[in-house]
Structures are given as C-alpha cells and as structure tokens.
Design a protein around this motif. Sequence first.
Motif, PDB file in Angstrom:
ATOM      1  N   UNK A 126      29.570  45.168  30.972  1.00 47.62           N
ATOM      2  CA  UNK A 126      29.405  44.715  29.547  1.00 47.62           C
ATOM      3  C   UNK A 126      29.378  45.635  28.570  1.00 47.62           C
ATOM      4  N   UNK A 176      31.803  42.263  36.659  1.00 55.17           N
ATOM      5  CA  UNK A 176      32.375  40.783  36.771  1.00 55.17           C
ATOM      6  C   UNK A 176      32.655  40.306  35.114  1.00 55.17           C
ATOM      7  N   UNK A 177      31.563  40.459  34.175  1.00 53.74           N
ATOM      8  CA  UNK A 177      32.023  39.974  32.860  1.00 53.74           C
ATOM      9  C   UNK A 177      33.173  40.410  32.262  1.00 53.74           C
ATOM     10  N   UNK A 226      35.932  38.085  33.631  1.00 55.47           N
ATOM     11  CA  UNK A 226      35.480  36.860  32.923  1.00 55.47           C
ATOM     12  C   UNK A 226      36.214  36.860  31.719  1.00 55.47           C
ATOM     13  N   UNK A 232      41.511  40.728  37.876  1.00 57.12           N
ATOM     14  CA  UNK A 232      40.103  40.435  39.002  1.00 57.12           C
ATOM     15  C   UNK A 232      40.306  41.448  39.776  1.00 57.12           C
ATOM     16  N   UNK A 284      31.646  38.827  44.923  1.00 54.33           N
ATOM     17  CA  UNK A 284      32.968  38.023  44.543  1.00 54.33           C
ATOM     18  C   UNK A 284      34.184  38.856  44.129  1.00 54.33           C
ATOM     19  N   UNK A 285      34.021  40.163  44.283  1.00 57.20           N
ATOM     20  CA  UNK A 285      35.233  40.901  44.050  1.00 57.20           C
ATOM     21  C   UNK A 285      35.656  42.053  45.341  1.00 57.20           C
TER      22      UNK A 285
END
Lengths: 323, 263
Positions: A213, A239-240, A243, A249, A256-257
């Motif tokens: 981020x 992740x951000x 998102x 992805x 979760x990746x």
Amino acid sequence: MGLQIFTYAIHKAGVADDSAMELIAAAGKIDSDAKVTAIVTGSGAELDQVCNTLSECCSEILKIDHEALAYPNAELIRKLLVKILPDNAVFLAVHDTFGMDLAPGLSVKTESAFVADVVEFEGVDGSNLKIIRQEYSGMVSTHVTCDISTGAVLTCRPGSFQPDEVTGAGGRVIDKSGEFGDISVGRRFLEVVEAEIGDVDITKSEVLVSIGRGIEDEDNIEIAEDLAKAMGADISCSRPIVDAKWLEKARQVGTSGQTVKPKVYLALGISGSFQHLGGLKGSPFIIAVNKNPKAPIFQVADVGIIEDILEFVPELTEKIEEG
Amino acid sequence: MEILVCVKRVPDTSENEIEVNSNGADIERDDLVYSVNEWDNYAVEEAIQLRDKVGGSVTVVTVGDDESEEVLRREMAMGADKGVLLSDDAFTGSDGMGTTAILKAEIEKGKYDLILTGAQADDGAGQIGGMLASILDVPYASLVNYIEVLDENKIKVGREIEGGNQEMNELNLPCVLSIQTGINEPRYVGIRGIRKVAKLEIPIHGASDLGISADSVGAAGARVKRVDYFVPDFGEGAEILEGSTDEKIEKMIEILKAKGGIK
Ligand SMILES: Cc1cc2nc3c(=O)[nH]c(=O)nc-3n(C[C@H](O)[C@H](O)[C@H](O)COP(=O)(O)OP(=O)(O)OC[C@H]3O[C@@H](n4cnc5c(N)ncnc54)[C@H](O)[C@@H]3O)c2cc1C
Ligand SMILES: Nc1ncnc2c1ncn2[C@@H]1O[C@H](COP(=O)(O)O)[C@@H](O)[C@H]1O
C-alpha cells in the motif's frame, strides 16, 4: 490431572497439515500435562492415514468418517463438534480460512470463551488462561486473559507453534462416526473454483520486487517496474494492490495469494502482516524499505531501510542502471 | 431485501504509527486518525449494490461511543439508508460475545434478510460475524468475495480460501456473511456527500432501550480481557542501514549483488 484439550486436525489427501501438529504443540503450551485429543473428520480410507500420523503425537484421536464430511463445511462440522465435545472443553483450531469460519460460532454454541489468532500461550493461572495476541496488523502485542472455567474455543496463528518431536505416543483411535447422525445445515457446499493463472508465475521467480500500500497510487507502480527491470526481477505485491485492481491477483503474495520461494525478496511499502508473510517460503533474503521504523516487516527482514519508497526507489534504479 | 451492515470505527493503520502508551494500558490515542474499518467499507458497498439490484434498504449499525456517529454518517453518505448507534457506558470493555449480544438485541428489533460484517477489524479477531450467526441461529459464511441472490430464500456466495481459490456455497436466508476486501470497489465519499447526510437523524440505543442488563456486557460480562499492550522483543530483527540516502543505496546494491538480487 491435566486439562483435556481437543484439537481439530486439517488434512488433505491423507496427509495431516503442518497446523495439525502445531495445535498439539500449542496444547502442550497451555498445559504440559494436558490430555490431548485430536479430532479428524472426513470421508474414506485416507482418514485412517491421517489418524495413524496423529497417533504418533497425541494420546487419543476421534475419527468421524462420513460422506457429508468429504469437503470440510464448517457449518456441518460445528454442529458435529457441539455433539462430540464434553462440557467445558478447551478446543483449538487453526486461524485460517476454515478456522475463521468454524470457531467463533462454535464458542457461542458451546457457551465457552473465544480468543482468535493466538500467537503464544503462557500457561494457566487459576481459571485464567494467559495468552499473547497481536493487534493493528502486528504493530503492537497484547497480553490477554481468558476465563476457561466454562470451556474455551481458541484459534492459533499458523506457524506460531513449533511442532513437538514425534514421540510415538501410540494414541488410540476412537471411531465416533456414529455421532454424525442426521445433521443438516442451511449452507450447502457447491464447488471450489481454482484461482486464475496469470501472465507471470511468481512462484518460480528468483528475485521479487514486491509492492504494498506504500506505493500509494497506481501511477507509481511504474517506479517499481523500472527497478525490477534494472534488477532482472519480477513484480509481486500485497493484497491491497490487487484489491485496488492495480495488479492481477496472480501477483499477490500471501495466504490468500501465491506461495513464493525467491532467493531475494524486496518488500517496498509493505507492513508485514502474517497473512502476507505466510506466502514467503524457503527463507528468502528479505530487504524491506518502509518509512515507518516500527513496521512489523523489520522484525522479519534481514536488511531494513527507513526511507520513502517514492523517493528512494527511483534513485536506487538509477544507480543500478549506472552499473 | 432488508440488509444490516455492522461497522466499526478504528484507528487507521495506514495513517498512523500505532504506539503503546507509557503505562501499557492502551495505545497512544492522541492525534490518531480514525476511519471506518477497511473491510466494512466493502460490506457497505456490497449491501448498496444488492439493494440497488433487488430493492429493499440498507441499515448501518455500530457499537461505539459518540464519536462513532461519524463513521455511520460516512456510510450513509455512501448510500446506506439508515444508521443506528448502540452506545452506553455499560458497553465499554465488552469482549466479542458482549459486542455480539448488543448487536443481537438491536437486530431482533427489526427484520433483516441479510446481515453483513467485515472479515476482521483492528484487533484482527474476525469473530463478530460468526458469533452473530450462531446466536441468531442462522447460517454463516466468512470471507465472502461474491454474492448472488438466487431467489427470496437463497443466495449463492463465494468464500475466498487459501491460495485465492474460491469456495462456492448456497445459503438459506436470513444469514450472516463476513465480507473480504476486493469483493467490489467501494465508492468514494467526498466532503459534499457527507454534508448531504449531516442533518439525518441517527438514533442512539443504550442498554435499557435494548433490554440488556448492564452486567451481562461490558467489562463486567467479559470472559476475555486485555491486560496490557506491549512491544515484544523480537531479538535481532533487520540490520537497519544507516547513513545518507546515497550511502544506503550503495550498501544496498552491494548486498543485492552478494545475494544474487541483481542479475
Ligand atoms: C483471510 C485474510 C487473508 C489475507 N491474505 C493476504 C495475502 O494473501 N496477502 C497479503 O498481502 N495480505 C493478505 N491479507 C491482508 C493483510 O491482513 C493486510 O491487510 C495486508 O497484507 C496489508 O498490506 P500492506 O502491507 O501493503 O498495507 P499496509 O498494512 O497498509 O502497509 C503499508 C506500509 O507501507 C508503509 N508506507 C506507506 N507509505 C510509504 C512510503 N511512501 N514509503 C515507504 N513506506 C511507506 C507504511 O508504513 C506501512 O508499513 C489477508 C487478510 C485476511 C483477513
Ligand atoms: N463495535 C462494533 N460495532 C459494530 N460492528 C462491529 C464492532 N466490532 C466489530 N464489528 C463487526 O465485526 C467485524 C469483524 O470484527 P472483529 O470480529 O472485531 O474482528 C467488523 O468488520 C464489523 O463488521
């Protein structure tokens, strides 16, 4: 006599997950005299393999074999556990996407206390279990007490508890399949849709320039790409960034990746949450650049640089290009 | 479809360095920037999109202090129809069960088809959604990144599981879902949007309005208690490069070369 502690074992294709052993170790941290009972649910012969493995490290295994349990639907398993667990039981699950689905509701149904994402146990004082957790994505830790006199449901962070040496405990396997009866729930599992495969396979990359981020704006991604090009590295991210749809992805590192195992991992503006770090395997050499000297990433990185990446990275790229 | 979304006001970790205060009783709260819990914005956006598709209304609710009203207003500026603040001195110090009991009391005053929470908040517990579902005795799915309304009684949802795979499920309504980030792109709320909803009334419900006995919630009713905050000693940690920016760059390039980081 010690406490009786139940652990829920995750397994896949007949192999117990690392977390299954970690939970048994965690139970030992709660009470070194504990009687540890692992609960294994699923369907078919592969269950027996899992039970055999676990019998090496704990004294008792409860096996529940039923067609309906072939996929671990947390709603079903919660109802099953409510039937099986004795009053005031201490129950451990892993803080992953299954544990998060199962555990909070289980504590309500068993009327026990609940603590999520435990990173350490410091024993029991009277009826109070002493626990360490983290808050604010790992920026601070807390001591927590949990009254276990009416039982407890606890989830443990993956990787936080070192599995014990296999002792050949010779645990007894007890078949509790009969307990399943005719449980029905209002949620039906349909299928698992596999994640899409991207242009680049970051799981094979030797060097990753990874952005978080801290990159602040989509337009700034270019500066990381320039650096990656100069280094001969691939781009990955936290992740951000996915998102926000700034990168696909398939470039996300974390639980979760993707699970990556580069030689060198350069973390730019990434705070270092456990879900992100969970995707880093094979102990890469980690260099972190972050403007916050207290960022948790500095606890795990080998080398840290306290700088604003938006200024630092272009200069770094320039110097590398100069050779 | 009547949708309720639970939201929480939290210190914004991307805007603040969170530090432990001098006696360890709390984090340093002076000058903290607060915002809506990241996950909750996705939940509210999803609720608004569902309402716009199938009709109904979106209510946002929070358990908090007076200042929590600002997060309700922000979510109303996004497009939520109503806001309710659950606030009472007796609520302070609630554990997850306590907060759940307070939310349950409010939920039972209405009739909701769908209840959404964020996947987790500032203390990373990820507990309220699952607890609410169980206490209301309705189905639950966590970490939801896809919702499709099938008919009046059923929805199809995707759960994000390990590796970014997606677990598809069918749930009966009413139900509770916890929402994962990335399910949508939450709309931007400008200062003008906030001004538009500044005058809307937000009811405040306390323990007696909700029929909750004060000793069942708050610190009095909590089985889980935070003793203190601390910064653990992680041992070595990273070797922090010192010096001017140029010196750091030079050192870093040296290290990168030695470790095979530059091809
Ligand atoms: C079930 C679940 C699964 C998840 N799976 C994943 C996953 O697979 N992967 C993943 O990454 N996350 C995952 N997350 C999210 C995770 O919890 C964190 O929210 C996320 O990793 C934070 O990403 P970040 O470090 O980029 O952002 P932040 O935590 O916001 O950190 C940004 C950092 O950048 C620094 N910074 C800001 N500006 C600058 C600047 N100009 N220069 C230098 N530094 C700067 C800040 O100091 C801060 O440390 C998951 C969460 C859940 C609940
Ligand atoms: N005080 C609160 N008021 C309303 N909702 C809350 C509150 N605390 C948590 N929640 C909801 O529960 C979700 C998960 O938070 P937690 O269980 O605290 O990690 C949040 O994203 C909110 O939707």
